[in-house]
Design an enzyme around this catalytic site. Structure first.
Site, short mmCIF file in Angstrom:
data_model
loop_
_atom_site.label_atom_id
_atom_site.label_comp_id
_atom_site.label_asym_id
_atom_site.label_seq_id
_atom_site.Cartn_x
_atom_site.Cartn_y
_atom_site.Cartn_z
N ARG A 73 0.85 -1.19 0.00
CA ARG A 73 0.00 0.00 0.00
C ARG A 73 0.88 1.25 0.00
NH1 ARG A 73 -1.83 0.79 4.42
NH2 ARG A 73 -1.13 -1.03 5.55
N TYR A 201 -1.33 -3.52 -7.15
CA TYR A 201 -1.09 -4.31 -5.94
C TYR A 201 -2.26 -4.28 -4.94
CZ TYR A 201 0.10 -5.71 -1.36
OH TYR A 201 -0.01 -6.33 -0.15
N GLY A 202 -2.62 -5.39 -4.40
CA GLY A 202 -3.53 -5.64 -3.28
C GLY A 202 -4.38 -4.48 -2.79
N GLY A 203 -4.03 -3.99 -1.61
CA GLY A 203 -4.85 -2.98 -0.94
C GLY A 203 -5.06 -1.72 -1.75
N LYS A 210 -9.59 -2.42 1.74
CA LYS A 210 -9.27 -1.26 2.60
C LYS A 210 -10.04 -0.01 2.16
CE LYS A 210 -6.99 -3.80 5.06
NZ LYS A 210 -5.78 -4.14 5.65
N HIS A 230 -10.39 -2.38 11.56
CA HIS A 230 -9.31 -3.25 11.05
C HIS A 230 -9.09 -4.38 12.07
CE1 HIS A 230 -4.90 -3.39 9.37
NE2 HIS A 230 -5.67 -4.27 8.79
N SER A 252 -1.22 -3.60 10.20
CA SER A 252 -0.87 -4.51 9.12
C SER A 252 0.37 -5.33 9.47
CB SER A 252 -0.60 -3.71 7.84
OG SER A 252 -1.75 -2.95 7.53
N CYS A 254 0.83 -7.51 11.73
CA CYS A 254 1.10 -7.63 13.17
C CYS A 254 0.34 -8.79 13.81
CB CYS A 254 0.79 -6.33 13.88
SG CYS A 254 1.98 -5.03 13.48
N THR A 257 -4.17 -12.43 10.99
CA THR A 257 -4.48 -13.70 10.34
C THR A 257 -4.05 -14.86 11.23
OG1 THR A 257 -4.26 -12.68 8.17
CG2 THR A 257 -4.15 -15.08 8.25
N ASN A 258 -2.86 -14.71 11.82
CA ASN A 258 -2.37 -15.78 12.69
C ASN A 258 -3.25 -15.99 13.90
OD1 ASN A 258 0.48 -17.08 12.07
ND2 ASN A 258 0.39 -15.06 11.14
N ASP A 281 -9.31 -9.78 9.01
CA ASP A 281 -8.77 -8.45 8.70
C ASP A 281 -9.74 -7.30 8.98
OD1 ASP A 281 -6.35 -7.12 7.63
OD2 ASP A 281 -7.65 -6.44 6.01
N SER A 379 4.83 -10.40 0.29
CA SER A 379 4.18 -11.31 -0.65
C SER A 379 2.95 -11.91 0.05
CB SER A 379 5.14 -12.41 -1.09
OG SER A 379 5.75 -13.04 0.02
N ARG A 380 1.95 -12.27 -0.76
CA ARG A 380 0.64 -12.60 -0.19
C ARG A 380 0.01 -13.80 -0.88
NH1 ARG A 380 -1.68 -8.92 3.95
NH2 ARG A 380 0.02 -7.43 4.23
N ARG A 411 3.09 -3.96 17.54
CA ARG A 411 4.39 -4.62 17.48
C ARG A 411 5.35 -3.70 18.22
NH1 ARG A 411 6.99 -8.25 13.66
NH2 ARG A 411 5.01 -8.69 12.63
P1 GTP Z 1 -2.25 -7.84 7.34
O1 GTP Z 1 -2.81 -8.88 6.43
O2 GTP Z 1 -1.21 -6.99 6.72
O3 GTP Z 1 -3.33 -6.99 7.95
O4 GTP Z 1 -1.43 -8.62 8.51
P2 GTP Z 1 -1.90 -9.44 9.79
O5 GTP Z 1 -2.18 -8.52 10.93
O6 GTP Z 1 -2.97 -10.41 9.44
O7 GTP Z 1 -0.56 -10.23 10.19
P3 GTP Z 1 -0.18 -11.79 10.03
O8 GTP Z 1 -1.01 -12.67 10.92
O9 GTP Z 1 -0.15 -12.13 8.61
O10 GTP Z 1 1.30 -11.79 10.62
C1 GTP Z 1 2.31 -10.95 10.11
C2 GTP Z 1 3.65 -11.42 10.57
O11 GTP Z 1 3.70 -11.47 11.99
C3 GTP Z 1 4.00 -12.81 10.06
O12 GTP Z 1 5.35 -12.81 9.65
C4 GTP Z 1 3.82 -13.69 11.27
O13 GTP Z 1 4.64 -14.81 11.23
C5 GTP Z 1 4.14 -12.76 12.42
N1 GTP Z 1 3.39 -13.13 13.65
C6 GTP Z 1 2.06 -13.33 13.74
N2 GTP Z 1 1.71 -13.71 15.01
C7 GTP Z 1 2.86 -13.72 15.72
C8 GTP Z 1 3.16 -14.01 17.09
O14 GTP Z 1 2.30 -14.34 17.91
N3 GTP Z 1 4.48 -13.89 17.45
C9 GTP Z 1 5.44 -13.51 16.57
N4 GTP Z 1 6.69 -13.42 17.02
N5 GTP Z 1 5.20 -13.25 15.27
C10 GTP Z 1 3.92 -13.34 14.85
C1 SPV Z 2 -2.94 -4.55 5.29
O1 SPV Z 2 -1.98 -3.92 4.87
O2 SPV Z 2 -3.46 -4.31 6.41
C2 SPV Z 2 -3.49 -5.65 4.49
C3 SPV Z 2 -2.96 -5.85 3.15
O3 SPV Z 2 -4.40 -6.33 4.93
S1 SPV Z 2 -3.68 -4.78 2.01
O4 SPV Z 2 -4.92 -5.36 1.53
O5 SPV Z 2 -2.73 -4.61 0.92
O6 SPV Z 2 -3.98 -3.50 2.64
MN MN Z 3 -4.86 -5.78 7.11
#
Ligand code: GTP
Ligand code: SPV
Ligand code: MN
Length: 596
Positions: A73, A201-203, A210, A230, A252, A254, A257-258, A281, A379-380, A411
């Site tokens: 973005r 690109y994506g967002g 977004k 968000h 983003s 942070c 998704t995890n 998200d 990368s996504r 973070r």
């Molecule tokens: P967007 O799609 O950009 O909104 O990201 P998101 O908030 O969904 O983040 P995502 O879950 O994709 O994690 C982003 C990065 O943080 C990845 O590299 C993960 O491996 C890392 N990560 C996620 N959860 C943890 C955690 O609990 N501990 C640590 N150390 N890293 C984490």
């Molecule tokens: C973010 O950046 O928070 C995302 C990826 O979820 S994007 O859709 O590119 O904004």
């Molecule tokens: Mn996001």
């Protein structure tokens, strides 16, 4: 030809106006059928826009590379074009609508010459649901069409929905020349319109995400009494079968998704705990008649960060990518027609192409001997939600799920503790407003710089953030059973630069404490920043993690927080001054008192 699909004048005028500016050779309606998707996939494969992957190993999956200067973005080129600058507020870039339209029409002029304009009718939320909102995106990118087919609900039924509701969000996207200097992502909240040029690109270009579901929707939500955030949405099923829902706002890359797809540690699964994913998200939240807050996920897929996703960190996400997925800017392995990224496994390919298309192999170093990454850090994967093994049965519930807790988190290598709890909603809004987080590769610019990112919405709030804070306070006042508000930080570093907390699945241990607090099942310790867990109340069973190490991240060091309070005051006064709701200044004064 458009007449055969709809007679809606506003839609026809919209298409007509922008086809005159962009001058495509052809206009094609996207109808959401398998046949059309398959034909478009073939066409994009024939031009090299995408590569079809191994049908046996990754059925229905394709690979795409964006332009090298177009991988995230672009916040500095993202604008809120409200009539008055004060309605965009101090945290957004602003352009006056008249000059913005003029400039954008100029850049767009003839931008689709020789190309096809695809018209995508889509819904955010289940079509026909009282909370669904509709959009039409015009685009000259098949890649965008294929992504929108996964991320949103695309169908011609949307046109009936638009007819009935009398409104839709207009989205104009053209890659034009992918020219960085003329890249603009502009939002016209008062006109329900998004204008995105020179990106692929994506967002920046999946305008349902977004641009609509956060920036335009947050503005609509402010006017209409709901919230667009968000946030991920997850459900935790307890051994007795009851499911409690939690929303969490992290910036983003942070961890949304995890966390949304978390698999609890064995000591929890043995007892019968399960986690269900509602969204990863974006959450649209509304006060319900019963005084609780209800959440829906308006999306239909996941646009997730690839690097770091593996069978240990996030099996649900990895499994979601095994079919019908678009991989963007990861490593491509021509021999097997498969993909790879850093952190997928310990066997990087020996003969592959990096995200740019250069020859690449695991262990490749540059002239200075530094390891060269094969996948772009941002990368996504774009995967259908239905692929996710942990998808909640409530995913399509048009009324949404009741929210028990809201979690904010950033973070932060230092300062912010593993978890703490607000005293009440108003204090919770304060905690959201003071969020700060290190920047990530999800947006162009420097990575690792701490910045204020209130509610993880800094790049996504479509109106004045001072009004947004006031809106949060107002919504809370309407809730007789507001969610409890917490703050977490999975990212504290030790002196050698390693993460202290194991994170990922073990974050369940923190969620467990949060749920117990919501049920008034355990006490906490009051600290200047809020309620902190007693270390022994965070379950460390079957985890190699000492209670002393835990205590080192359950701290609220007075000198650190006194500095933090100064920083907050500076942020409040320089950005918002008098416009900030007085309740937040009061919260800050109370914090400073408690730190004395
Ligand atoms: P967007 O799609 O950009 O909104 O990201 P998101 O908030 O969904 O983040 P995502 O879950 O994709 O994690 C982003 C990065 O943080 C990845 O590299 C993960 O491996 C890392 N990560 C996620 N959860 C943890 C955690 O609990 N501990 C640590 N150390 N890293 C984490
Ligand atoms: C973010 O950046 O928070 C995302 C990826 O979820 S994007 O859709 O590119 O904004
Ligand atoms: Mn996001």
């Amino acid at each position: 030809m458009t007449n055969s699909i709809t007679n809606n004048k506003e839609i026809l005028d919209f298409i007509d106006k922008y086809s005159k500016i962009l001058t495509p050779d052809k206009i094609i309606w996207i109808d959401g059928t398998k046949e059309q998707k398959s034909a478009l996939t073939d066409e994009a494969a024939s031009t090299g826009e995408i590569i079809k992957l191994n049908e046996k190993l990754l059925p229905g999956c394709v690979y795409h590379r964006t332009a090298v200067n177009d991988v995230a973005r672009v916040e500095h080129r993202t604008f809120i074009c409200s009539k008055e600058q004060k309605n965009a507020g101090p945290t957004n870039n602003w352009m006056d609508p008249e000059s913005a339209y003029k400039m954008l029409d100029g850049i767009a002029s003839g931008g689709m010459k020789g190309r096809t304009m695809y018209v995508i009718p889509y819904s955010m939320g289940k079509v026909g649901s009282p909370f669904a909102k509709y959009g039409i995106e015009l685009t000259d990118s098949i890649y965008v069409v294929l992504n929108m087919l996964i991320m949103t609900r695309v169908s011609l039924d949307v046109l009936d929905g638009i007819e009935k509701s009398g409104e839709f969000v207009k989205g104009v996207h053209s890659k034009v020349k992918l020219d960085l200097e003329n890249r603009y992502i502009c939002h016209f909240p008062e006109d329900n319109l998004i204008y995105s040029l020179n990106s692929g690109y994506g967002g920046n270009v999946l305008l349902g995400k977004k641009c609509f579901a956060l920036r335009i929707a947050s503005y609509q939500a402010w006017k209409q009494g709901w919230m667009a955030e968000h946030m991920l949405i997850l459900g935790i099923q307890k051994p007795d079968g009851e499911i409690k829902y939690i929303c969490a706002a992290f910036p983003s890359a942070c961890g949304k998704t995890n966390l949304a797809m978390l698999i609890p540690p064995e000591i929890y699964t043995k007892k019968g705990y399960k986690v269900f994913t509602v969204g990863d998200d974006i959450a649209w939240l509304r006060p319900g008649k019963d005084g609780r807050l209800y959440a829906i996920n308006p999306e239909n897929g996941f646009f997730g960060v690839a690097p770091g996703t593996n069978m240990k960190s996030n099996p649900n996400a990895l499994i979601s990518t095994q079919k019908d997925t678009i991989f963007t800017n990861v490593v491509y392995i021509p021999q097997t027609k498969t993909v790879w990224w850093e952190g997928l496994d310990k066997n990087p390919p020996k003969d592959a192409e990096d995200w740019i298309g250069n020859k690449w192999y695991g262990g490749l170093t540059d002239a200075e001997g530094k390891l060269v990454k094969g996948a772009n850090p941002n990368s996504r994967f774009t995967s259908p939600a239905i692929n996710c093994p942990s998808l909640s049965s409530e995913f399509e519930n048009p009324q949404g799920v009741p929210v028990t807790a809201i979690i904010f988190g950033g973070r932060r290598a230092k300062a912010a503790p593993l978890v703490y709890e607000s005293h009440n909603w108003e204090h919770g809004v304060f905690i959201g407003s003071i969020m700060a987080s290190e920047t990530t590769a999800a947006a162009s610019g420097a990575v690792g710089v701490v910045r204020h990112d209130p509610m993880a919405m800094l790049p996504f709030c479509g109106y004045n953030m001072a009004d947004y804070f006031a809106h949060w306070l107002n919504i809370g006042a309407k809730l007789t059973h507001p969610p409890k508000v917490f703050n977490v930080n999975w990212f504290r570093l030790d002196n050698s630069g390693d993460f202290i907390w194991p994170g990922f699945g073990d974050n369940m241990r923190v969620l467990d404490w949060i749920l117990k607090r919501c049920e008034d099942a355990i006490d906490a310790v009051d600290s200047p920043i809020g309620f902190m867990p007693k270390a022994e109340d965070i379950n460390l069973e079957e985890l190699e993690f000492s209670i002393d190490r835990l205590k080192s991240i359950l701290d609220s060091d007075k000198s650190v927080w006194t500095e933090e309070a100064k920083e907050i005051e500076n942020f409040y006064t320089t950005k918002f001054g008098e416009t900030l709701p007085k309740e937040l200044y009061k919260q800050l004064a109370d914090l400073k008192d408690r730190l004395k």
